[in-house]
Design a protein around this motif. Structure first.
Motif, short mmCIF file in Angstrom:
data_model
loop_
_atom_site.label_atom_id
_atom_site.label_comp_id
_atom_site.label_asym_id
_atom_site.label_seq_id
_atom_site.Cartn_x
_atom_site.Cartn_y
_atom_site.Cartn_z
N SER A 368 13.07 3.69 18.40
CA SER A 368 11.73 4.28 18.23
C SER A 368 11.52 4.72 16.78
O SER A 368 10.46 4.46 16.20
N PHE A 369 12.54 5.35 16.20
CA PHE A 369 12.42 5.84 14.84
C PHE A 369 12.26 4.67 13.87
O PHE A 369 11.41 4.69 12.97
N GLY A 370 13.06 3.61 14.03
CA GLY A 370 12.99 2.47 13.14
C GLY A 370 11.65 1.76 13.22
O GLY A 370 11.09 1.34 12.20
N LEU A 371 11.09 1.61 14.44
CA LEU A 371 9.79 0.98 14.58
C LEU A 371 8.69 1.81 13.93
O LEU A 371 7.78 1.27 13.28
N ALA A 372 8.77 3.13 14.09
CA ALA A 372 7.79 4.02 13.46
C ALA A 372 7.85 3.90 11.94
O ALA A 372 6.81 3.86 11.25
N MET A 373 9.05 3.81 11.39
CA MET A 373 9.20 3.66 9.94
C MET A 373 8.65 2.31 9.46
O MET A 373 8.05 2.22 8.39
N ALA A 374 8.85 1.27 10.26
CA ALA A 374 8.32 -0.04 9.90
C ALA A 374 6.79 -0.02 9.87
O ALA A 374 6.16 -0.58 8.96
N VAL A 375 6.18 0.64 10.86
CA VAL A 375 4.72 0.75 10.88
C VAL A 375 4.23 1.59 9.71
O VAL A 375 3.21 1.28 9.08
N LEU A 376 4.98 2.63 9.36
CA LEU A 376 4.63 3.43 8.19
C LEU A 376 4.60 2.57 6.93
O LEU A 376 3.69 2.69 6.10
N GLY A 377 5.58 1.68 6.78
CA GLY A 377 5.61 0.79 5.62
C GLY A 377 4.42 -0.15 5.58
O GLY A 377 3.90 -0.46 4.50
N ILE A 378 3.96 -0.59 6.74
CA ILE A 378 2.77 -1.46 6.78
C ILE A 378 1.56 -0.70 6.24
O ILE A 378 0.78 -1.21 5.43
N GLY A 379 1.37 0.54 6.70
CA GLY A 379 0.25 1.34 6.22
C GLY A 379 0.31 1.57 4.72
O GLY A 379 -0.70 1.42 4.01
N MET A 380 1.49 1.92 4.22
CA MET A 380 1.64 2.13 2.78
C MET A 380 1.42 0.84 2.00
O MET A 380 0.82 0.84 0.91
N GLY A 381 1.88 -0.28 2.54
CA GLY A 381 1.70 -1.55 1.87
C GLY A 381 0.25 -1.97 1.78
O GLY A 381 -0.17 -2.55 0.78
N LEU A 382 -0.53 -1.68 2.82
CA LEU A 382 -1.96 -2.00 2.79
C LEU A 382 -2.66 -1.25 1.66
O LEU A 382 -3.54 -1.79 0.98
N LEU A 383 -2.26 0.00 1.44
CA LEU A 383 -2.85 0.78 0.35
C LEU A 383 -2.34 0.30 -1.00
O LEU A 383 -3.11 0.08 -1.94
N ALA A 384 -1.02 0.12 -1.11
CA ALA A 384 -0.42 -0.26 -2.40
C ALA A 384 -0.92 -1.61 -2.87
O ALA A 384 -1.04 -1.85 -4.08
N GLY A 385 -1.22 -2.52 -1.94
CA GLY A 385 -1.66 -3.85 -2.32
C GLY A 385 -3.09 -3.90 -2.82
O GLY A 385 -3.52 -4.92 -3.36
N GLN A 386 -3.84 -2.81 -2.66
CA GLN A 386 -5.25 -2.81 -3.03
C GLN A 386 -5.58 -1.87 -4.20
O GLN A 386 -6.35 -2.22 -5.09
N LEU A 387 -5.01 -0.67 -4.18
CA LEU A 387 -5.51 0.39 -5.05
C LEU A 387 -5.27 0.12 -6.53
O LEU A 387 -6.12 0.42 -7.37
N GLY A 388 -4.10 -0.42 -6.89
CA GLY A 388 -3.84 -0.71 -8.29
C GLY A 388 -4.81 -1.75 -8.84
O GLY A 388 -5.34 -1.62 -9.94
N ASN A 389 -5.08 -2.78 -8.03
CA ASN A 389 -6.00 -3.83 -8.46
C ASN A 389 -7.42 -3.29 -8.57
O ASN A 389 -8.15 -3.62 -9.51
N VAL A 390 -7.83 -2.45 -7.63
CA VAL A 390 -9.17 -1.86 -7.69
C VAL A 390 -9.33 -1.02 -8.95
O VAL A 390 -10.33 -1.11 -9.67
N ALA A 391 -8.33 -0.17 -9.23
CA ALA A 391 -8.40 0.71 -10.39
C ALA A 391 -8.51 -0.08 -11.69
O ALA A 391 -9.37 0.18 -12.53
N GLN A 392 -7.64 -1.08 -11.86
CA GLN A 392 -7.62 -1.83 -13.11
C GLN A 392 -8.81 -2.78 -13.24
O GLN A 392 -9.31 -3.01 -14.34
N SER A 393 -9.26 -3.33 -12.13
CA SER A 393 -10.37 -4.28 -12.18
C SER A 393 -11.73 -3.61 -12.24
O SER A 393 -12.74 -4.28 -12.38
#
Length: 548
Positions: A368-393
């Motif tokens: 349960s803990f490992g799956l929750a951490m994996a889902v947490l990484g998905i959420g963080m990745g969705l943000l990380a993949g967008q925000l830097g590009n939005v800021a610079q562009s």
């Protein structure tokens, strides 16, 4: 493949800078032993590093404007490498502060703004989105892999090897610096704003210091601080002083602009909605991430008794899913706007944090803990993949280094705030739960209840139940009462952790308010590789690059 060579060098630098703090966090016990010092002293070393980074990033971005971004990147790497070498051989705590906290911090403050601008200057269109997705994923990977790498090296070898290895990586990046296309200096040479730099450094340092020390000093009611101010904790006064200095900094910037001098920050940048929202959301993202990375290791190491390497293994799912999700940013951009992707990411963060709250139990459920951490990484990745590009562009070429400084300042401020705020909530909830349990347990005598209550009022640390048992036994508390108090403390531990995690979930929901200015339309079709970027579109606030 050749077009991705710059990203290899830039990504290695991003990973390197982020790796440090997470390595140090899992090496605290060994550092205490090696330097014959206290946990508080090592926490102070880490605090100074965060302060230096947050305070000098804006100035570092302006230096990149003046020198050229690749040159500033290279100089920053040299400074960073010198700090890493000094840290690896540090014979005393003072040398560790000089090498890691100060010299490496200053090097990172030069590297990161230049890095953000160089990514934007070396890539266009979809390639730029891929590049920022990779950079965001590597930042998350550094945070998550740091405990694993640092835990293994510290447990089986020595933490000094991590910093010696950093010197090797720095030399390797410098050797391939020619892979990176130079982004020329663009700032008008009308004098470097020394007063503005000093005001920004002092203001940000005071705000970050106040927030970081809140868990030690208390927010309002003093908790064993060295001083009090009008009977209150120093925390709000230190933060208020920092805000006053930052207000003076803004007035000074306006003054320089009216005099025709080059300011440290052009305040009109904050009039660009996508940039403003990206900065706010970056702050929230790092507040949540670092708050969780403070809370979760406490649960794994203190409550569950895992060592540094075992803790790092449990954090690995975040790194893997965050990196993979960040790199999917271009594909997501074909079906959704940046605003939609970021909002989905925040919702996933909210769900993952609630899942982690449910997974905090007396016995660790690895699945349960490992799956929750994996889902947490998905959420963080969705943000990380967008925000830097939005800021610079959201800005033109001339402003990318300056925006890079703002971008990483927001991230470091969020990181500092996350550790301090979530940590303060954790300690406060732990104290309140322990006090409630103490008052309700009939097995505890009035004398012991009064003695322990006084200790709780003075402030407690997050200790293991074994440490609590040893302290109570040394205080000659009866075995029956020791068992009762340890049981009460164990329950309070879990309650404190759950409240801290719920606070992080609430912040994820509140962060939706910061997303309103993000682009709501899908980006245009990618430009053919090797062609010039599309002509910029002029807005009333700034020249904006439409290559999102």
């Amino acid at each position: 493949m050749n077009r991705w060579k710059p990203l290899i060098a830039l990504g290695a630098a991003q990973f390197l800078v982020v790796l440090d703090t997470s390595v140090m966090n899992v090496s605290i016990s060994q550092l205490v032993a090696d330097f014959d010092t206290t946990v508080t002293a090592i926490q102070g070393v880490i605090t100074v590093y965060t302060l230096v980074m947050a305070a000098f990033l804006i100035t570092g971005g302006k230096v990149g404007d003046l020198l050229g971004r690749r040159r500033a990147f290279g100089v920053g790497l040299v400074v960073y490498g010198v700090g890493s070498a000094l840290t690896a051989i540090a014979p005393t705590l003072g040398v560790l502060v000089l090498g890691w906290s100060i010299i490496e911090g200053l090097g990172g403050a030069l590297v990161l703004p230049a890095l953000a601008a160089l990514v934007g200057g070396n890539y266009t269109g979809r390639d730029r989105a891929v590049a920022y997705g990779v950079i965001g994923g590597l930042a998350g990977a550094g945070i998550a892999v740091g405990p694993l790498l640092g835990g293994w090296v510290t447990t089986y070898l020595t933490w000094r090897l991590v910093f010696a290895g950093e010197v090797v990586v720095v030399v390797a990046i410098l050797a391939v610096l020619g892979w990176i296309k130079e982004v020329p200096a663009t700032a008008p040479h009308r004098g470097f704003d020394v007063v503005g730099a000093a005001l920004s450094v002092v203001g940000l340092a005071l705000v970050v210091l106040g927030v970081l020390q809140s868990s030690t000093w208390g927010w309002l009611q003093p908790r064993n601080p060295p001083i009090t101010v009008l009977g209150f904790s120093p925390t709000p006064f230190v933060i208020a002083a920092g805000l006053v200095v930052l207000a003076l900094f803004r007035r000074w910037q306006r003054h320089r602009e009216t005099r025709g001098r080059d300011p440290l920050i052009r305040w009109e940048l904050f009039d660009i909605p996508p940039l403003r929202s990206a900065l706010y959301t970056l702050t929230s993202q790092n507040l949540i991430l670092l708050g969780l990375f403070f809370t979760i290791p406490l649960y794994l190491q203190v409550v569950q008794g895992l060592n540094a390497f075992e803790t790092g293994l449990r954090l690995l799912p975040v790194s893997v899913t965050m990196l993979l999700t960040s790199m999917s940013a271009p594909a997501l951009g074909r079906i959704a706007s940046p605003r939609q992707v970021v909002r989905v990411g925040l919702l996933v963060l909210f769900v993952a944090t609630l899942w982690l709250t449910a997974a905090v139990r007396p016995e660790l459920d690895d699945l349960s803990f490992g799956l929750a951490m994996a889902v947490l990484g998905i959420g963080m990745g969705l943000l990380a993949g967008q925000l830097g590009n939005v800021a610079q562009s959201s800005v033109g070429e001339a402003d990318r280094s300056e925006v890079g400084g703002l971008q990483y300042t927001a991230q470091n401020f969020g990181s500092s705030l996350g550790t301090a705020l979530i940590g303060s909530i954790l300690i406060t909830a732990l104290t309140k739960a322990a006090q409630a349990g103490l008052a309700a347990d009939p097995r505890i005598s009035d004398a012991v209840r009064a003695q322990v209550g006084t200790a709780l009022d003075a402030g407690i640390n997050f200790l293991s139940t074994e440490q609590v048992r040893a302290a109570l036994t040394a205080a000659q508390v009866s075995p029956a009462e020791v068992d009762a108090l340890v049981g009460t403390y164990a329950v309070a531990q879990l309650q404190g952790l759950k409240v801290a995690l719920l606070a992080a979930a609430a912040i994820a929901l509140l962060s939706f308010l910061a997303t309103r200015g993000l682009p709501s339309a899908r980006p245009p079709a990618p430009e053919p590789v090797g062609t010039a970027p599309s002509p910029p579109v002029t807005t009333p606030a700034r020249v904006q690059d439409q290559s999102l």
